[in-house]
Write an enzyme that holds these catalytic residues in place. Structure first.
Site, mmCIF file in Angstrom:
data_model
loop_
_atom_site.group_PDB
_atom_site.id
_atom_site.type_symbol
_atom_site.label_atom_id
_atom_site.label_comp_id
_atom_site.label_asym_id
_atom_site.label_seq_id
_atom_site.Cartn_x
_atom_site.Cartn_y
_atom_site.Cartn_z
ATOM 1 N N SER A 313 0.842 -1.196 0.000
ATOM 2 C CA SER A 313 0.000 0.000 0.000
ATOM 3 C C SER A 313 0.872 1.239 0.000
ATOM 4 O O SER A 313 2.069 1.176 0.327
ATOM 5 C CB SER A 313 -0.906 0.017 1.235
ATOM 6 N N ASP A 314 0.305 2.380 -0.346
ATOM 7 C CA ASP A 314 1.006 3.622 -0.092
ATOM 8 C C ASP A 314 0.799 3.975 1.381
ATOM 9 O O ASP A 314 0.014 3.358 2.091
ATOM 10 C CB ASP A 314 0.501 4.737 -1.014
ATOM 11 N N TRP A 315 1.499 4.996 1.837
ATOM 12 C CA TRP A 315 1.556 5.368 3.252
ATOM 13 C C TRP A 315 0.147 5.531 3.845
ATOM 14 O O TRP A 315 -0.592 6.433 3.458
ATOM 15 C CB TRP A 315 2.356 6.659 3.390
#
Length: 773
Positions: A313-315
């Site tokens: 995932s992104d942050w």
């Protein structure tokens, strides 16, 4: 052995130089340096410790999975930042204790061979199963040796150089304990307001695909088991570059056709190049957040595109499905993400907290968890961590390889190749360093170290940066006087308090060099702009400098295309230098004084007005095109106040020499759908110095079952020609270059009439027609 071999290579460096009658170097062909870098980069693995992939890692991983608890499995799917973790109630918890419990699969933003060794020791010696950690970092355009920002390097159109720069970044990062970088960003970007346009290759899917391949192969090499290679990560899947209004994190609305024609090709190229990880995007796409989009993450990315690695995932983006309004709570967000096929949770801590409950309640299955864990463990095995967890923890290697002279030399070469000459009225450039007595160097970026690093500069240190002021002094003879004045206290300064000193400097000089643009923090993540003019009082300063009557060279430093209409109309010479990294000043000086002949080409269109945005060359034709002057026919697709065309088109860039293109020659006028076509032109250097030209090839399907772009790039070649030299350039046009997605979204070559264009940019081209039967 390492030093002896390197010494031997260094002694054999030679450069081929083309000179004017006065003996000034006007173009330097660094063939020897390329040879040097390849020798250094590809022999280093054989000079130190190397790892070979374990042939039986699949059975080892299956055995390991059978012994892992649920908590340990989910720990492999959890990534955290730094050495402190945030607990469920916001309190800080000890990362070492979490590692001991087997609850950490990856850490990001922990660097250095010594620090990563300490934490790897905890994982190997104090956790129950001793599973190594992957350490990741955003190594976007260099680790310690900072190269030009990606948008700049793409402007070189030099895939070998981009590959070498990525390789050098991998060498430095791996020597500092890093095994994973979150790059390349392969998002196509057609909107210069979007801050993250600086991280990619621009607006074209074909060029973006070529850049993606070069970066992936540079970072990952021939084998991840080699000590100087690291995992690459293609991001952000998908559509992130199409954020509405160019506002970061905004929603995305694009058709399935546009998705496959424009945004998917660079990801497919990265996958075909062997990229091991992919990052999901923050945005929703047509109403579904990408973090929980099973149709795209599983059905498209895995099943149709064939991606076999793991998805991160992104942050915090799993948690962000809640404010999206797609998940009711963290529990549901965890289920949506795992169901979609997302393997690793970056920092939200949702997987650690919620997956055990979801498993207990039979909302997810152990098979789903095992599949995700297996993909993560396979990556660790490929990196050689299962055989030697401390392979990347070598302090001597770190000392020898970080910011070494070979990498600095490559950074300078990359910076030179990334510069685009936008205007050169009456051949003001290159300046003659032996004739000019006094130079006024003016602007808030003229002696600025921090901003030249650009956004996402990893472990780059401003003290290592060569500013433009330093670069001029390095290249000019001692007798030449450089008068430096900031003019504006910063790029955002709206006052003219410092104008007087700058104008006095200009009046006392033979020529003015104005270093203007953006600060590094005006582009990058969360740095979108609605106004892309020169910020602050810089344009006002430039207008005052113009009134002095002295010749002006405008050096732009920025992370996106800017609207610079007045400058183009009034300033005789303009260089687009972007953010060039630690060797910026030397590279810019090389170009200004003719030690390097600029060869960069734009990979993104420059708008005349932000009202034209999004603007891109490969648009479709319309039913009422503007074929002539705007005032001749009112009812056509046009603006009342500005031309449809960009200020500078895709592929544009000047040289200190000139090139002449012959008409296109085709080996046949009609081909079958499965037949190749050979197209050729003769390219002549009609100037007085040697130069490099990027010959670009575009295609147009004139009549198809689905309307097609007016042009689309299908090939390019870079050619270096001496003064007066002529060379025949051939291109093989294959059936795949003619393919389109038909109404059923199947790739086909349709019979009909085609136009082929070859030229120096997307607007200035020769053309020829042929038929497909």
């Amino acid at each position: 052995m390492h030093k002896l071999r390197l010494s031997f290579i260094l002694k054999n460096i030679r450069e081929e130089e083309y000179t004017t009658k006065k003996g000034k170097i006007m173009y330097r062909v660094k063939t020897s340096f390329t040879t040097l870098l390849l020798a250094v980069l590809f022999t280093l693995p054989n000079l130190g410790v190397t790892m070979t992939e374990s042939k039986d890692y699949t059975s080892k991983i299956n055995s390991l999975l059978s012994r892992m608890t649920v908590e340990e499995k989910i720990g492999q799917l959890s990534q955290y930042s730094g050495t402190e973790l945030t607990g469920p109630k916001g309190g800080k918890i000890d990362v070492k204790e979490e590692i001991k419990k087997g609850r950490v699969g990856s850490l990001l933003n922990v660097t250095g061979a010594e620090e990563t060794e300490k934490l790897q020791n905890v994982a190997m010696k104090q956790s129950r199963l001793g599973i190594p950690i992957i350490f990741g970092l955003d190594v976007i355009h260099g680790y310690k040796t900072i190269f030009p920002v990606p948008l700049a390097m793409a402007s070189s159109w030099d895939m070998d150089m981009i590959k070498q720069a990525s390789k050098a970044a991998a060498i430095e990062a791996s020597a500092s304990g890093i095994q994973w970088t979150f790059t390349p960003m392969v998002d196509i970007a057609r909107d210069p307001r979007w801050g993250r346009i600086v991280e990619g290759a621009g607006e074209d899917p074909y060029l973006g695909s070529e850049v993606a391949k070069a970066q992936v192969t540079g970072f990952q090499g021939e084998s991840l088991a080699n000590i100087d290679t690291i995992l690459a990560c293609a991001k952000h899947f998908i559509g992130y570059g199409a954020a509405i209004a160019g506002r970061d994190y905004n929603n995305v609305e694009i058709s399935n056709r546009t998705l496959w024609e424009i945004y998917i090709p660079p990801f497919k190229a990265a996958i075909d190049a062997g990229v091991e990880t992919v990052m999901s995007a923050f945005n929703d796409l047509n109403g579904i957040p990408m973090t929980g989009n099973k149709k795209l993450l599983t059905d498209v990315l895995r099943d149709k595109l064939g991606f076999k690695g793991f998805i991160v995932s992104d942050w915090n983006s799993i948690a962000e499905m809640i404010p999206h309004g797609y998940a009711k709570n963290r529990y549901q967000a965890g289920k949506l993400a795992l169901d979609a096929g997302l393997d690793m949770d970056m920092v939200s801590n949702i997987y650690c907290e919620e997956l055990p409950k979801l498993l207990k309640n039979k909302q997810i299955t152990m098979e789903q968890i095992d599949d995700a864990v297996r993909r993560v463990l396979v990556a660790k095995a490929k990196l050689g961590l299962m055989d030697d967890p401390f392979i990347y923890c070598n302090k001597e290697r770190e000392k020898d390889l970080i910011l070494n002279k070979e990498h600095r030399a490559l950074a300078r070469e990359a910076a030179e190749k990334s510069i685009v000459l936008l205007k050169n009225e009456k051949n003001l450039l290159p300046l003659d360093k032996n004739e000019i007595k006094t130079i006024a160097l003016i602007g808030p970026l003229a002696n600025n170290k921090e901003d030249l690093l650009g956004p996402w500069c990893a472990k780059g240190n401003p003290k290592d940066v060569v500013t433009l002021l330093q670069g001029l002094k390095n290249t000019l003879p001692p007798k030449t006087k450089v008068i430096y004045s900031k003019g504006c206290s910063s790029v955002n300064d709206v006052k003219d308090n410092n104008f007087k000193k700058a104008i006095e400097a200009a009046k006392n000089a033979d020529v003015i060099i104005a270093a203007l643009g953006e600060s590094a923090d005006m582009s990058g993540e969360a740095h979108s702009r609605s106004n892309i003019d020169l910020p602050g009082a810089q344009l006002k300063l430039l207008k005052q400098l113009k009134k002095t009557g002295k010749p002006i060279v405008l050096v732009l430093m920025n992370g996106r295309p800017l609207t610079i209409n007045w400058s183009v109309e009034n300033i005789p010479a303009i260089l687009e230098t972007w953010f060039l990294g630690i060797e910026a000043g030397n590279a810019i000086a090389d170009v200004i004084f003719g030690d390097y002949n600029p060869s960069g080409k734009l990979t993104v269109s420059f708008p005349r007005s932000v009202g034209q945005v999004p603007i891109f060359y490969n648009h479709r034709q319309v039913g009422r095109p503007q074929d002539g002057p705007r005032d001749k026919n009112h009812f056509v697709s046009k603006y009342l106040d500005v031309p449809n065309s960009p200020l500078f088109p895709f592929g544009y860039g000047l040289s200190y020499t000139t090139f002449e293109y012959s008409d296109i020659t085709l080996d046949k006028k009609e081909i079958s759908k499965d037949e190749n076509l050979t197209a050729s032109i003769e390219l002549t250097n009609t100037g007085k110095i040697a130069g490099k030209e990027t010959v670009q090839v575009y295609i147009q399907d004139l009549f198809a079952s689905v309307t097609q772009p007016v042009k689309r790039l299908i090939a390019f070649k870079q050619v270096i020609l001496a003064p007066g030299e002529k060379q025949k350039i051939e291109f093989t046009i294959t059936p795949s270059m003619l393919e389109i997605y038909n109404q059923d979204m199947k790739k086909v070559v349709e019979p009909g009439q085609f136009k082929l264009y070859i030229g120096t940019n997307s607007q200035e081209v020769k053309e020829a027609e042929f038929n497909v039967k």
